[in-house]
Design a protein around this motif. Sequence first.
Motif, mmCIF file in Angstrom:
data_model
loop_
_atom_site.group_PDB
_atom_site.id
_atom_site.type_symbol
_atom_site.label_atom_id
_atom_site.label_comp_id
_atom_site.label_asym_id
_atom_site.label_seq_id
_atom_site.Cartn_x
_atom_site.Cartn_y
_atom_site.Cartn_z
ATOM 1 N N VAL A 68 0.837 -1.205 0.000
ATOM 2 C CA VAL A 68 0.000 0.000 0.000
ATOM 3 C C VAL A 68 0.876 1.261 0.000
ATOM 4 O O VAL A 68 0.607 2.215 -0.729
ATOM 5 N N GLY A 69 1.928 1.246 0.791
ATOM 6 C CA GLY A 69 2.832 2.403 0.818
ATOM 7 C C GLY A 69 3.508 2.631 -0.519
ATOM 8 O O GLY A 69 3.640 3.770 -0.980
ATOM 9 N N SER A 70 3.915 1.558 -1.167
ATOM 10 C CA SER A 70 4.542 1.684 -2.489
ATOM 11 C C SER A 70 3.539 2.163 -3.527
ATOM 12 O O SER A 70 3.879 2.946 -4.424
ATOM 13 N N PHE A 71 2.305 1.708 -3.411
ATOM 14 C CA PHE A 71 1.245 2.198 -4.296
ATOM 15 C C PHE A 71 1.076 3.708 -4.143
ATOM 16 O O PHE A 71 1.046 4.449 -5.129
ATOM 17 N N ILE A 72 1.006 4.163 -2.898
ATOM 18 C CA ILE A 72 0.824 5.598 -2.632
ATOM 19 C C ILE A 72 2.008 6.399 -3.170
ATOM 20 O O ILE A 72 1.827 7.420 -3.842
ATOM 21 N N LEU A 73 3.232 5.954 -2.891
ATOM 22 C CA LEU A 73 4.402 6.682 -3.394
ATOM 23 C C LEU A 73 4.502 6.615 -4.912
ATOM 24 O O LEU A 73 4.964 7.564 -5.540
ATOM 25 N N GLY A 74 4.079 5.508 -5.500
ATOM 26 C CA GLY A 74 4.061 5.416 -6.963
ATOM 27 C C GLY A 74 3.165 6.471 -7.579
ATOM 28 O O GLY A 74 3.510 7.089 -8.594
ATOM 29 N N VAL A 75 2.033 6.709 -6.940
ATOM 30 C CA VAL A 75 1.109 7.744 -7.415
ATOM 31 C C VAL A 75 1.732 9.123 -7.238
ATOM 32 O O VAL A 75 1.729 9.948 -8.160
ATOM 33 N N ILE A 76 2.299 9.375 -6.060
ATOM 34 C CA ILE A 76 2.835 10.706 -5.739
ATOM 35 C C ILE A 76 4.115 11.005 -6.514
ATOM 36 O O ILE A 76 4.252 12.075 -7.111
ATOM 37 N N LEU A 77 5.061 10.069 -6.502
ATOM 38 C CA LEU A 77 6.383 10.344 -7.077
ATOM 39 C C LEU A 77 6.486 10.065 -8.573
ATOM 40 O O LEU A 77 7.247 10.726 -9.273
ATOM 41 N N PHE A 78 5.740 9.068 -9.049
ATOM 42 C CA PHE A 78 5.927 8.625 -10.426
ATOM 43 C C PHE A 78 4.697 8.822 -11.310
ATOM 44 O O PHE A 78 4.691 8.394 -12.459
ATOM 45 N N GLY A 79 3.677 9.449 -10.753
ATOM 46 C CA GLY A 79 2.491 9.748 -11.538
ATOM 47 C C GLY A 79 1.725 8.513 -11.999
ATOM 48 O O GLY A 79 1.060 8.545 -13.033
ATOM 49 N N GLU A 80 1.806 7.429 -11.233
ATOM 50 C CA GLU A 80 1.082 6.220 -11.597
ATOM 51 C C GLU A 80 -0.423 6.481 -11.491
ATOM 52 O O GLU A 80 -0.863 7.305 -10.698
ATOM 53 N N PRO A 81 -1.218 5.780 -12.298
ATOM 54 C CA PRO A 81 -2.656 6.073 -12.348
ATOM 55 C C PRO A 81 -3.393 5.717 -11.059
ATOM 56 O O PRO A 81 -3.040 4.744 -10.380
ATOM 57 N N VAL A 82 -4.399 6.520 -10.752
ATOM 58 C CA VAL A 82 -5.303 6.251 -9.640
ATOM 59 C C VAL A 82 -6.660 5.930 -10.254
ATOM 60 O O VAL A 82 -7.291 6.800 -10.836
#
Length: 104
Positions: A68-82
């Motif tokens: 879950v933490g990696s998912f959140i950082l992926g969204v914040i830092l790498f612009g991964e889709p939500v």
Amino acid sequence: MPWLTLLVAGLLEIVWATAMKQSDGFTKLWPTTIMVVGMIGSFWLLAIAMRALPLGTAYMVWTGIGAVGSFILGVILFGEPVTAARLGAAGLIVAGILAMKLAS
């Protein structure tokens, strides 16, 4: 205390996973170094937490925090889709973590 140790181990899992992404296939020194140090710390703390917590509970909570933490950082830092599906999946992981905590 074992739950706090497990929480920190999970947070370090987020650190090493993020550093692995930033290492660009282990071609960048500092992200690779941070990844290795984070892994060692994360595994060490997980092992300490497992002295008092059941294997299945400790491992599931540790991986859940990391996921879950990696998912959140992926969204914040790498612009991964939500998307609704991704948020729902993360929510189910959080629900599983809470259920394991309550069951222990």
